[in-house]
Design a protein around this motif. Structure first.
Motif, mmCIF file in Angstrom:
data_model
loop_
_atom_site.group_PDB
_atom_site.id
_atom_site.type_symbol
_atom_site.label_atom_id
_atom_site.label_comp_id
_atom_site.label_asym_id
_atom_site.label_seq_id
_atom_site.Cartn_x
_atom_site.Cartn_y
_atom_site.Cartn_z
ATOM 1 N N ASP A 65 0.847 -1.190 0.000
ATOM 2 C CA ASP A 65 0.000 0.000 0.000
ATOM 3 C C ASP A 65 0.883 1.241 0.000
ATOM 4 O OD1 ASP A 65 -1.626 2.231 1.088
ATOM 5 O OD2 ASP A 65 -3.160 0.665 1.217
ATOM 6 N N LEU A 66 0.597 2.158 -0.907
ATOM 7 C CA LEU A 66 1.442 3.345 -1.051
ATOM 8 C C LEU A 66 1.395 4.224 0.200
ATOM 9 C CD1 LEU A 66 1.052 4.673 -4.698
ATOM 10 C CD2 LEU A 66 3.153 4.078 -3.512
ATOM 11 N N THR A 67 0.259 4.238 0.885
ATOM 12 C CA THR A 67 0.142 5.128 2.049
ATOM 13 C C THR A 67 0.624 4.453 3.328
ATOM 14 O OG1 THR A 67 -2.176 4.470 2.150
ATOM 15 C CG2 THR A 67 -1.692 6.596 1.134
ATOM 16 N N SER A 68 0.155 3.230 3.591
ATOM 17 C CA SER A 68 0.525 2.580 4.857
ATOM 18 C C SER A 68 1.842 1.814 4.762
ATOM 19 C CB SER A 68 -0.580 1.611 5.286
ATOM 20 O OG SER A 68 -0.633 0.509 4.403
ATOM 21 N N GLY A 69 2.229 1.438 3.561
ATOM 22 C CA GLY A 69 3.425 0.631 3.389
ATOM 23 C C GLY A 69 3.198 -0.855 3.661
ATOM 24 N N ASN A 70 1.977 -1.219 4.046
ATOM 25 C CA ASN A 70 1.686 -2.629 4.335
ATOM 26 C C ASN A 70 1.724 -3.464 3.050
ATOM 27 O OD1 ASN A 70 1.263 -2.039 7.025
ATOM 28 N ND2 ASN A 70 -0.946 -1.720 6.740
ATOM 29 N N ILE A 71 2.328 -4.653 3.167
ATOM 30 C CA ILE A 71 2.365 -5.562 2.021
ATOM 31 C C ILE A 71 0.971 -6.141 1.798
ATOM 32 C CG2 ILE A 71 3.264 -7.759 1.173
ATOM 33 C CD1 ILE A 71 5.915 -7.060 2.530
ATOM 34 N N VAL A 72 0.473 -6.063 0.573
ATOM 35 C CA VAL A 72 -0.871 -6.560 0.290
ATOM 36 C C VAL A 72 -0.860 -7.827 -0.562
ATOM 37 C CG1 VAL A 72 -1.917 -4.266 0.495
ATOM 38 C CG2 VAL A 72 -1.142 -5.071 -1.735
ATOM 39 N N GLY A 73 0.298 -8.251 -1.023
ATOM 40 C CA GLY A 73 0.357 -9.481 -1.793
ATOM 41 C C GLY A 73 1.618 -9.504 -2.641
ATOM 42 N N SER A 74 1.701 -10.497 -3.502
ATOM 43 C CA SER A 74 2.872 -10.589 -4.368
ATOM 44 C C SER A 74 2.441 -11.049 -5.759
ATOM 45 C CB SER A 74 3.907 -11.537 -3.767
ATOM 46 O OG SER A 74 3.348 -12.814 -3.552
ATOM 47 N N LEU A 75 3.383 -11.081 -6.669
ATOM 48 C CA LEU A 75 3.085 -11.481 -8.041
ATOM 49 C C LEU A 75 3.728 -12.815 -8.357
ATOM 50 C CD1 LEU A 75 3.624 -8.165 -10.081
ATOM 51 C CD2 LEU A 75 1.496 -9.084 -9.133
ATOM 52 N N THR A 76 2.946 -13.716 -8.880
ATOM 53 C CA THR A 76 3.508 -14.955 -9.420
ATOM 54 C C THR A 76 2.514 -15.522 -10.429
ATOM 55 O OG1 THR A 76 4.582 -17.040 -8.863
ATOM 56 C CG2 THR A 76 2.536 -16.556 -7.731
ATOM 57 N N GLY A 77 2.944 -16.551 -11.146
ATOM 58 C CA GLY A 77 2.070 -17.143 -12.145
ATOM 59 C C GLY A 77 1.821 -16.203 -13.312
ATOM 60 N N ILE A 78 2.809 -15.361 -13.638
ATOM 61 C CA ILE A 78 2.651 -14.479 -14.797
ATOM 62 C C ILE A 78 3.850 -14.650 -15.729
ATOM 63 C CG2 ILE A 78 1.205 -12.770 -13.666
ATOM 64 C CD1 ILE A 78 3.627 -11.025 -13.275
#
Lengths: 113, 380
Positions: A65-78
């Motif tokens: 998240d750009l504001t909180s900095g909390n990680i919201v997930g990742s990218l895979t399977g692309i």
């Protein structure tokens, strides 16, 4: 062997050419993805930072998240994730736009800055 | 656990999705949250092996690819439509020997994995039809997973029960699992025991790869000693969780889930626009998908004639799916009690209005696959 490498190159060109674009540095300008392991509370229209978690090898592309900095997930399977990782390692900047949240599915577009 | 099978590019028009997963990739990534030590065997062009590493290694999955000439791609109009494979035929097929204790093996476009394992789960994935024990494959315990269409095609039997029985013998298997879409799944054991497992409700339905998730969770549980019926039930629950979000790896805990039971009806009335060639092509795709879900009889009616009151479908014992591509058509159905008789499921194109809800006994669904499933849960 020669025939085999020719076919491999052809398929590689085909794979690299789809959905990536680029402006000379070989880095994709835009790609769509479904977030892996999405956290709750993400809304359509949100912008996420795209960075590398270097802990595993090869590294993992994480979205936060750009504001909180909390990680919201990742990218895979692309496709071409290795190319995206190489671009991030070369300090090419990306942001992800949350296109939609349907049930637990979060669709994003990763856009080169 | 060793997972052997395809890693493929999967493209879907609606929802707009491009993924590099395939059966084995999806199974490996899905299970990476539930167990350690996953080894992924697949075929892939050597030039693209770094892409495999980038996608799977960060999740603790060890990639052991064998070379192939091309990356295989599957294209879907929507998740329940029959996919188009590109290239249509692999340039060559290879055979790879897999030795391991626990092996989940999927049928593959580029070749065959010959498995030698203590216990194995084999999901042949349709064509080309092949028996597990061909080419010297061995397993002390073997479970075979197929869908209803595949199991009927592989035998000359008249029912799923008979076909599964024949397959148990032919494969010398301990368990045969038959996935049956909206009806859930059936478990057949070598000792003659059989069980029915329900499908579980979900609010959206990304069906691409749902069978891969089913097979992977069954293998994960059965390899660790769970009885086949319980493993299949958990597999069905995880499948519902997956189609709801399409998110991988799979969750470590599942929410409360409600089983969906078939109603017993065998007819579906499909109301769709038929005024143009593209519209008729779309209607054909939908009809194929409904047939593939096991609905015996599908009546296709032109939406314009339906709205004008020119045709009256036989609604007795049938469910109805209305594809209202625009808000005007949906409103016309909702506001007219005569048209709405029989409480149809209404699909509203997401490009027009993302919407899911209920009214006057109808379900309005903006996910086409979900709309088909909702209709079939009423119709099958």
């Amino acid at each position: 062997m020669g025939g085999s490498s020719t076919k491999s190159s052809t398929s590689r060109r085909k794979a690299r050419a789809t959905g990536t674009g680029g402006d000379g540095d070989g880095c994709p300008t835009k790609l769509k993805a479904v977030i892996t392991g999405p956290a709750g509370g993400i809304s359509p229209g949100a912008w996420l930072d795209v960075t590398l978690d270097q802990t595993p090898a090869p590294p993992r592309v994480v979205l936060s998240d750009l504001t909180s900095g909390n990680i919201v997930g990742s990218l895979t399977g692309i496709p071409d994730l290795d190319v995206l990782i190489r671009c991030l390692q070369n300090d090419v900047s990306y942001r992800a736009y949350v296109e939609g949240v349907t049930g637990g599915r979060v669709d994003v577009t990763v856009i080169k800055q | 656990m060793i997972i052997a099978g395809g890693v493929y590019l999967e493209r879907c028009v609606t929802p707009d999705t491009t993924q590099l997963l395939g059966s084995a990739g999806r199974a490996a990534l899905g299970l990476s949250s539930l167990r350690n030590g996953i080894v992924l065997h697949t075929f892939h062009p050597v030039a693209l092996w770094p892409d495999l590493e980038a996608n799977f290694r960060p999740y603790g999955i060890e990639c052991r690819p064998s070379p192939s000439s091309e990356r295989i791609e599957f294209s879907y109009v929507f998740p329940l439509a029959r996919p188009v494979q590109s290239p249509a035929i692999a340039a060559s097929r290879s055979e790879e020997l897999i030795n391991g204790r626990d092996v989940l093996s999927f049928g593959c476009v580029e070749g065959d994995f010959v498995v030698r394992a203590q216990q194995a789960v084999f999901d042949p994935q349709g064509a080309p039809p092949r028996r597990f024990r061909e080419h010297g494959a061995q397993a002390r315990r073997l479970a075979v997973v197929l869908n209803a269409k595949e199991v009927m095609a592989r035998t000359s039997k008249g029912s799923i029960d008979e076909a599964a029985g024949a397959l148990l013998s032919a494969e010398t298997a301990d368990v045969v699992l038959v996935k049956d879409g909206p009806n859930g799944a059936y478990v057949f054991e070598q000792d003659g025991a059989s069980h029915s497992v329900p499908a579980y409700a979900s609010s959206s339905n990304y069906k691409i790869g749902s069978g891969d998730v089913f097979s992977s969770i069954f293998a994960h549980c059965w390899f660790d000693g769970m009885d086949p019926a319980s493993a299949a039930d958990l597999a069905s629950r995880y499948t519902a969780a997956y189609v709801e979000s399409a998110a991988l790896p799979l969750p470590t805990e599942l929410p409360h889930q409600v089983p969906r039971r078939p109603s017993g009806a065998k007819r579906l009335v499909l109301v769709v626009p038929l005024a143009s060639t593209p519209a008729r092509w779309f209607a054909h795709i939908l009809r194929e998908a409904v047939h593939d879900l096991g609905v015996a009889e599908v009546e296709v009616i032109d939406l314009a004639r339906f709205l004008a009151g020119d045709v009256q479908p036989v609604r007795s014992g049938a469910a109805m799916l209305v594809c209202a591509h625009d808000r005007e058509a949906a409103s016309a159905i909702l506001s007219n009690p005569r048209l709405a008789e029989g409480a149809p499921t209404i699909f509203m194109d997401t490009s027009v209005a993302p919407q899911t809800g209920e009214g006057l006994g109808h379900r309005i669904v903006s996910d086409l696959s979900q709309a088909l499933y909702e209709a079939c849960w009423a119709a099958v």
